[in-house]
Design a protein around this motif. Structure first.
Motif, PDB file in Angstrom:
ATOM      1  N   LEU A 145     143.263  43.182  52.250  1.00 10.15           N
ATOM      2  CA  LEU A 145     142.023  43.944  52.371  1.00 10.15           C
ATOM      3  C   LEU A 145     140.788  43.062  52.214  1.00 10.15           C
ATOM      4  CD1 LEU A 145     142.769  47.201  50.332  1.00 10.15           C
ATOM      5  CD2 LEU A 145     142.907  46.864  52.798  1.00 10.15           C
ATOM      6  N   SER A 146     139.683  43.528  52.785  1.00 16.31           N
ATOM      7  CA  SER A 146     138.384  42.889  52.584  1.00 16.31           C
ATOM      8  C   SER A 146     137.865  43.238  51.193  1.00 16.31           C
ATOM      9  CB  SER A 146     137.387  43.382  53.626  1.00 16.31           C
ATOM     10  OG  SER A 146     137.117  44.772  53.416  1.00 16.31           O
ATOM     11  N   ARG A 147     136.885  42.482  50.738  1.00 12.46           N
ATOM     12  CA  ARG A 147     136.293  42.790  49.431  1.00 12.46           C
ATOM     13  C   ARG A 147     135.642  44.171  49.452  1.00 12.46           C
ATOM     14  NH1 ARG A 147     132.764  38.575  45.862  1.00 12.46           N
ATOM     15  NH2 ARG A 147     134.571  37.318  46.470  1.00 12.46           N
ATOM     16  N   GLU A 148     135.047  44.543  50.581  1.00  9.62           N
ATOM     17  CA  GLU A 148     134.418  45.868  50.690  1.00  9.62           C
ATOM     18  C   GLU A 148     135.446  46.981  50.493  1.00  9.62           C
ATOM     19  OE1 GLU A 148     131.839  48.558  53.906  1.00  9.62           O
ATOM     20  OE2 GLU A 148     132.772  46.669  54.521  1.00  9.62           O
ATOM     21  N   ALA A 149     136.624  46.846  51.118  1.00 11.36           N
ATOM     22  CA  ALA A 149     137.666  47.851  50.968  1.00 11.36           C
ATOM     23  C   ALA A 149     138.200  47.880  49.545  1.00 11.36           C
ATOM     24  CB  ALA A 149     138.798  47.580  51.949  1.00 11.36           C
ATOM     25  N   LEU A 150     138.346  46.726  48.948  1.00  9.71           N
ATOM     26  CA  LEU A 150     138.805  46.655  47.551  1.00  9.71           C
ATOM     27  C   LEU A 150     137.799  47.322  46.624  1.00  9.71           C
ATOM     28  CD1 LEU A 150     140.128  43.005  47.698  1.00  9.71           C
ATOM     29  CD2 LEU A 150     141.544  45.010  47.207  1.00  9.71           C
ATOM     30  N   GLN A 151     136.517  47.137  46.907  1.00 14.19           N
ATOM     31  CA  GLN A 151     135.487  47.798  46.100  1.00 14.19           C
ATOM     32  C   GLN A 151     135.600  49.314  46.227  1.00 14.19           C
ATOM     33  OE1 GLN A 151     132.875  46.192  44.044  1.00 14.19           O
ATOM     34  NE2 GLN A 151     133.101  48.296  43.308  1.00 14.19           N
ATOM     35  N   LYS A 152     135.880  49.805  47.418  1.00 15.93           N
ATOM     36  CA  LYS A 152     136.049  51.255  47.603  1.00 15.93           C
ATOM     37  C   LYS A 152     137.225  51.771  46.782  1.00 15.93           C
ATOM     38  CE  LYS A 152     133.981  51.853  52.187  1.00 15.93           C
ATOM     39  NZ  LYS A 152     134.195  52.338  53.586  1.00 15.93           N
ATOM     40  N   LEU A 153     138.327  51.031  46.771  1.00 14.40           N
ATOM     41  CA  LEU A 153     139.466  51.434  45.959  1.00 14.40           C
ATOM     42  C   LEU A 153     139.108  51.457  44.475  1.00 14.40           C
ATOM     43  CD1 LEU A 153     142.481  49.550  47.608  1.00 14.40           C
ATOM     44  CD2 LEU A 153     142.044  52.018  47.632  1.00 14.40           C
ATOM     45  N   TYR A 154     138.394  50.442  44.040  1.00 13.31           N
ATOM     46  CA  TYR A 154     137.976  50.394  42.633  1.00 13.31           C
ATOM     47  C   TYR A 154     137.122  51.612  42.288  1.00 13.31           C
ATOM     48  CZ  TYR A 154     136.133  48.662  38.228  1.00 13.31           C
ATOM     49  OH  TYR A 154     135.793  48.531  36.905  1.00 13.31           O
TER      50      TYR A 154
END
Length: 320
Positions: A145-154
């Motif tokens: 995943l991109s950092r943006e997608a990981l941030q959404k999961l967080y």
């Protein structure tokens, strides 16, 4: 100074400093299995006590993966006859989560096939619903995943991201050509950057040398893993590794002990493949460095019964 098992064990306990790959190789050459397991168990008890960390997974997207990982039943490069579907039914997901919570499992992860999830918002909605309905600690395993997608999961409540290195960096190109070890390390670093813990392990018994196996443990620990899952290859018919010879129980026990001496403080997690082990080998591993377990079924293979697992943990004096 000659490196001995006593020196490595004392250093791990007093300073939390793990063995290097070279040191672990020397121990493997000169120490018996019981010596390694006993030393690893002392390190485990010092840093982790008798707590065993339990988690479970659900296959949230199955099959049709673009990647060519030789071990994997979900790759579209293989023909394994697995059940394929785009996304898990939300009621099925909720039922699985509630059943796991009732059984006493503490962590719960959605795992998806594919290089990476593109429709991340759909899964974030599921995580928010899980957060409202359960007290489970939420994890995710959704590829590169991109950092943006990981941030959404967080932001949706996911606090731990799982991305296996699978094997040592020197062996990885022999097993997969569609992505790299460096791709995985970038995802792991990005997950940590958004505030997640990372679960980073791999599979042993895929034809790697002992050095490459120990390289995996060292690289996972160095990447900042708080949890290192240890899977044992179960060759699946239709994959490129279907005829790979099984490694012995003794080799598995020794590998786990050496992983603990390389990574003294982590949760070393029993994962896929343990269903084929004898009861005595399983118990020795849990008293030989291991302090975590993935319970229930795996992605495409049958796991151990949860009730049997929790009964065994109790008999061994481990608190789930």
């Amino acid at each position: 100074m000659e490196i001995t098992l006593d020196i490595i064990t004392k250093r791990a306990i007093e300073h939390g400093e793990g063995a290097s790959v070279e040191e672990a190789l020397a121990l493997a050459e000169h120490c018996s299995t019981d010596e390694l397991c006993d030393a690893a168990d002392r390190v485990r008890q010092h840093w982790c006590g008798n707590h065993i960390d339990t988690c479970s997974i659900v296959n949230a997207r199955s099959g049709r993966c673009s990647e060519d990982c030789k071990w994997c039943a979900q790759s579209r490069h293989h023909h394994t006859g697995i059940n394929e579907y785009d996304i898990i039914d939300e009621k099925e997901l909720m039922d699985a989560a509630m059943a796991n919570q009732k059984a006493g499992v503490k962590r719960f992860s959605l795992v998806t096939s594919g290089r990476r999830v593109s429709d991340i918002d759909r899964f974030c909605t599921m995580y928010r619903n899980l957060q409202q309905a359960t007290s489970l600690r939420l994890c995710a395993s959704m590829g590169l995943l991109s950092r943006e997608a990981l941030q959404k999961l967080y932001d949706a409540g996911v606090r731990r991201y799982h991305c296996n290195l699978e094997t040592g960096s020197s062996y990885f190109p022999e097993l997969c050509t569609t992505h790299t070890h460096a791709d995985k390390l970038r995802t792991i670093a990005d997950a940590r950057a958004v505030g997640m813990q990372v679960c980073v392990g791999g599979i042993i018994g895929m034809g790697e040398t002992l050095r490459q196996r120990l390289e995996l443990a060292w690289e996972a620990n160095n990447a900042g893993a708080c949890s290192i899952p240890v899977n044992v290859l179960q060759p699946i018919k239709g994959t490129a590794l279907e005829n790979t010879p099984l490694i012995s129980e003794d080799e598995i026990m020794r590998s786990v002990a050496l992983f603990r001496l390389i990574a003294p403080k982590v949760t070393l997690r029993f994962a896929g493949g343990r269903a084929r082990l004898s009861d005595s080998a399983t118990r020795r591993i849990l008293r030989g460095g291991m302090n975590g377990a993935l319970v229930g079924d795996m992605l495409t293979t049958i796991g151990n019964g949860m009730a049997d697992d929790f009964r065994m943990f109790k008999e061994l004096g481990l608190e789930a």
